[in-house]
Scaffold this active site. Structure first.
Site, mmCIF file in Angstrom:
data_model
loop_
_atom_site.group_PDB
_atom_site.id
_atom_site.type_symbol
_atom_site.label_atom_id
_atom_site.label_comp_id
_atom_site.label_asym_id
_atom_site.label_seq_id
_atom_site.Cartn_x
_atom_site.Cartn_y
_atom_site.Cartn_z
ATOM 1 N N ASP A 124 0.804 -1.227 0.000
ATOM 2 C CA ASP A 124 0.000 0.000 0.000
ATOM 3 C C ASP A 124 0.843 1.286 0.000
ATOM 4 O O ASP A 124 0.297 2.382 -0.024
ATOM 5 C CB ASP A 124 -0.984 0.009 1.183
ATOM 6 C CG ASP A 124 -0.268 0.043 2.531
ATOM 7 O OD1 ASP A 124 0.951 0.275 2.577
ATOM 8 O OD2 ASP A 124 -0.945 -0.145 3.556
ATOM 9 N N TYR A 142 10.288 4.396 1.828
ATOM 10 C CA TYR A 142 11.174 3.420 2.473
ATOM 11 C C TYR A 142 12.632 3.568 2.050
ATOM 12 O O TYR A 142 13.527 3.022 2.696
ATOM 13 C CB TYR A 142 10.686 1.991 2.197
ATOM 14 C CG TYR A 142 9.560 1.596 3.130
ATOM 15 C CD1 TYR A 142 9.827 1.098 4.402
ATOM 16 C CD2 TYR A 142 8.228 1.754 2.764
ATOM 17 C CE1 TYR A 142 8.807 0.759 5.273
ATOM 18 C CE2 TYR A 142 7.202 1.420 3.629
ATOM 19 C CZ TYR A 142 7.506 0.923 4.886
ATOM 20 O OH TYR A 142 6.498 0.595 5.758
HETATM 21 P P1 NAD Z 1 -0.859 -8.178 13.424
HETATM 22 O O1 NAD Z 1 0.179 -8.836 14.270
HETATM 23 O O2 NAD Z 1 -1.879 -7.318 14.054
HETATM 24 O O3 NAD Z 1 -1.676 -9.334 12.653
HETATM 25 C C1 NAD Z 1 -1.093 -10.399 12.039
HETATM 26 C C2 NAD Z 1 -1.867 -11.673 12.350
HETATM 27 O O4 NAD Z 1 -1.217 -12.746 11.642
HETATM 28 C C3 NAD Z 1 -1.880 -12.080 13.830
HETATM 29 O O5 NAD Z 1 -3.191 -12.219 14.292
HETATM 30 C C4 NAD Z 1 -1.119 -13.401 13.830
HETATM 31 O O6 NAD Z 1 -1.589 -14.331 14.796
HETATM 32 C C5 NAD Z 1 -1.354 -13.902 12.420
HETATM 33 N N1 NAD Z 1 -0.445 -14.940 11.972
HETATM 34 C C6 NAD Z 1 0.873 -15.077 12.237
HETATM 35 N N2 NAD Z 1 1.344 -16.185 11.640
HETATM 36 C C7 NAD Z 1 0.308 -16.751 10.977
HETATM 37 C C8 NAD Z 1 0.171 -17.928 10.187
HETATM 38 N N3 NAD Z 1 1.210 -18.726 9.950
HETATM 39 N N4 NAD Z 1 -1.043 -18.214 9.675
HETATM 40 C C9 NAD Z 1 -2.109 -17.412 9.908
HETATM 41 N N5 NAD Z 1 -2.045 -16.290 10.664
HETATM 42 C C10 NAD Z 1 -0.841 -15.975 11.174
HETATM 43 O O7 NAD Z 1 -0.082 -7.421 12.271
HETATM 44 P P2 NAD Z 1 -0.475 -6.138 11.409
HETATM 45 O O8 NAD Z 1 0.355 -5.000 11.821
HETATM 46 O O9 NAD Z 1 -1.922 -5.979 11.397
HETATM 47 O O10 NAD Z 1 0.037 -6.559 9.972
HETATM 48 C C11 NAD Z 1 -0.425 -7.702 9.282
HETATM 49 C C12 NAD Z 1 0.466 -7.990 8.098
HETATM 50 O O11 NAD Z 1 0.220 -7.063 7.052
HETATM 51 C C13 NAD Z 1 1.963 -7.882 8.384
HETATM 52 O O12 NAD Z 1 2.646 -8.869 7.648
HETATM 53 C C14 NAD Z 1 2.311 -6.517 7.868
HETATM 54 O O13 NAD Z 1 3.679 -6.400 7.612
HETATM 55 C C15 NAD Z 1 1.466 -6.521 6.632
HETATM 56 N N6 NAD Z 1 1.218 -5.219 6.001
HETATM 57 C C16 NAD Z 1 1.656 -5.103 4.733
HETATM 58 C C17 NAD Z 1 1.426 -3.963 4.042
HETATM 59 C C18 NAD Z 1 1.984 -3.859 2.663
HETATM 60 O O14 NAD Z 1 2.109 -2.778 2.149
HETATM 61 N N7 NAD Z 1 2.352 -4.964 2.008
HETATM 62 C C19 NAD Z 1 0.756 -2.909 4.643
HETATM 63 C C20 NAD Z 1 0.322 -3.040 5.952
HETATM 64 C C21 NAD Z 1 0.541 -4.237 6.615
HETATM 65 C C1 G6P Z 2 3.236 0.749 4.986
HETATM 66 C C2 G6P Z 2 3.937 -0.315 4.209
HETATM 67 C C3 G6P Z 2 3.699 -1.669 4.794
HETATM 68 C C4 G6P Z 2 4.026 -1.699 6.255
HETATM 69 C C5 G6P Z 2 3.268 -0.641 6.964
HETATM 70 C C6 G6P Z 2 3.711 -0.552 8.396
HETATM 71 O O1 G6P Z 2 1.868 0.725 4.768
HETATM 72 O O2 G6P Z 2 3.607 -0.343 2.873
HETATM 73 O O3 G6P Z 2 4.439 -2.614 4.085
HETATM 74 O O4 G6P Z 2 3.714 -2.951 6.816
HETATM 75 O O5 G6P Z 2 3.471 0.601 6.371
HETATM 76 O O6 G6P Z 2 2.858 0.268 9.057
HETATM 77 P P1 G6P Z 2 2.824 0.329 10.626
HETATM 78 O O7 G6P Z 2 1.770 1.322 10.891
HETATM 79 O O8 G6P Z 2 2.489 -1.078 11.106
HETATM 80 O O9 G6P Z 2 4.180 0.749 11.058
HETATM 81 MN MN MN Z 3 4.414 -2.238 1.932
#
Ligand code: NAD
Ligand code: G6P
Ligand code: MN
Length: 453
Positions: free
Chosen positions: A171, A266
């Protein structure tokens, strides 16, 4: 009317209620018959599902909700799977950030050694998820993956499960475009951008609105204010936290050195690592900010809702939820809409390797992303990308081969690490902290002697 079954892996994520609201806002475009929440932490997920159900009830009572830790229940006949797993949860994110910082190295969840550590934890759960989906879901099912570190996950999936229908997304480009559009006073949807790079490692080369390139205007604005408007309310609440404001301001510093293109925020970790370390609090990192902010608020909201029936946080729609739904609608309806996502290079950028997972504009249709030709990129950017790509590719080899030497090569090649000595010290501390998650990394050599090949 065709309806879809959606599973959300990592249902206990703090992002779940916001994504659910975005889905509810788009039910006409993506009608859902079922939403299955799947997580390995059932207790955490059940609390988040209470918030999700509260949001859903504002829109419909026609969707079947399933809250499960069982993969078969979650994925059977699914049309789409959203993946957002954080392997090791915030406890491990905190260590990914604090261990490198204790060596005066950038401590970040997806960049530098913290990102490599998170990658080493995430690859096997991601492969396991793909195998569950292959076993139980519809053959046409797409996994739309947010799970980080997305760049390393994308490379691992390309290598280990090349046929899997996984679309890796981030995102950050849309969040950056949201800020650009706020600065220009236009709608984000009216921006047409060109962009190249790896995930969390790329540059905007064009920002057009109705055929006019507005990048020169943005360049001037960024020189004065960074990539921020005075009115912070134009920015989603998450990116209004102090650390994100600092990040968007740092774009000025990067562009004062390299004004040509607008960097992904980043890139601050690779181009300004000394400043990042100097201005980081080694005792209180982003993981702490999130645990004391977004995570705490979510669970307090759920508790209060259970006690009073009042949902104090409405989980407003932000770019994070909007983007994953946009991309999924384009997949579901074969719309061919243009979004920045990760895809195998295969000549899109001819002077990068064909097997690089690049982030570029793609048309998204039912068969997945079709990249738009980008062309050769200038040497400076190519050199940076090649180095980062090598670090990420070698890390994936380190996992598949269980090789300590390859892990150390991956760390050494990461631009945030100043020497192989520091790389080794950070890696060794991270191995200790990640014993429950990483595969065993073995050394081929001892005391200068090859001990196994
Ligand atoms: P969070 O810890 O609140 O939630 C993650 C959930 O994943 C937890 O409930 C955990 O129990 C679960 N989990 C862990 N291992 C698992 C498995 N093997 N199978 C199923 N569930 C599992 O984390 P968050 O801050 O809400 O972020 C969630 C994910 O989204 C992270 O990987 C974060 O880096 C990613 N994220 C990515 C982007 C992006 O731009 N690509 C943006 C925002 C968040
Ligand atoms: C951005 C990035 C994600 C990352 C997130 C972290 O949205 O694209 O890859 O996981 O920021 O945000 P946070 O609020 O968890 O630091
Ligand atoms: Mn990202």
């Amino acid at each position: 009317m065709k309806t879809y079954k959606l599973a959300i892996a990592g249902g206990g994520s703090t992002y779940t209620p916001g994504i659910i609201r975005s889905l509810m806002e788009r039910l006409e475009d993506l009608p859902l018959s079922e939403i299955r929440f799947y997580d390995i932490d059932g207790e955490r997920q059940s609390k988040v599902v209470i918030a999700a159900k509260a949001v859903i009830s504002e829109y419909t009572d026609k969707i079947v909700i399933v809250d499960t830790t069982d993969p078969e229940t979650a994925f059977t006949d699914a049309d789409f799977v959203f993946a957002q797993m954080r392997v090791g949860k915030y406890k491990m994110r905190e260590l990914d950030e604090k261990i490198p910082l204790s060596h005066d190295v950038v401590g970040q969840e997806t960049c530098g050694p913290g990102g490599l550590a998170y990658g080493l934890r995430t690859i096997s759960p991601m492969v396991e998820l793909i195998d569950f989906v292959e076993q139980y879901a519809k053959e046409t099912c797409w996994i739309v993956n947010y799970s980080n570190p997305a760049s390393i996950v994308a490379e691992a999936v390309r290598k280990l499960r090349p046929k899997a229908r996984v679309l890796n997304i981030c995102d950050m480009p849309v969040a950056t475009m949201r800020n650009m559009s706020a600065i220009l006073g236009v709608n984000r949807e009216d921006l047409v951008v060109d962009y190249f790079g790896l995930n969390h490692f790329g540059w905007f080369t064009k920002v057009e609105v109705y055929g006019v390139d507005r990048l020169p205007e943005l360049r001037e604005h960024i020189h004065k204010h960074g990539l921020l408007t005075e009115d912070i309310s134009k920015i989603d609440y998450r990116h209004a936290d102090a650390s994100w404001i600092k990040t968007f301001k740092n774009i000025k510093l990067i562009m004062d050195f390299f004004p040509e293109y607008i960097p992904n925020p980043y890139l601050q970790y690779y181009l300004l690592p000394d400043l990042i370390v100097e201005t980081s609090n080694k005792e209180y990192t982003r993981a702490n900010e999130v645990m004391n902010g977004r995570e705490k608020t979510l669970f307090e909201t759920v508790k209060q809702y259970e006690e009073t029936g009042v949902l104090s946080d409405q989980f407003h729609v932000g770019v994070h939820g909007i983007f994953i739904v946009d991309v999924t609608v384009s997949l579901a309806k074969n719309l061919g809409k243009r979004y920045l996502v990760m895809v195998e290079n295969n000549g899109t950028i001819p002077n990068l390797p064909d097997d690089a997972m690049v982030e570029v504009p793609c048309l998204i249709n039912a068969d997945g992303p079709a990249p738009e030709y980008v062309g050769d990129i200038p040497y400076f950017y190519k050199a940076m990308i090649d180095q980062q790509l090598a670090s990420e590719k070698i890390l994936v080899e380190a996992i598949t081969e269980g090789s300590y030497e390859k892990a150390l090569q991956a760390f050494t090649l990461n631009k945030t690490l100043p020497s192989s000595k520091v790389a080794k010290a950070v890696l060794d501390d991270l191995i200790e902290a990640n014993k429950a998650y990483w595969p065993e990394l073995k050394s081929k050599y001892r005391d200068g002697v090859l001990i196994h090949s």
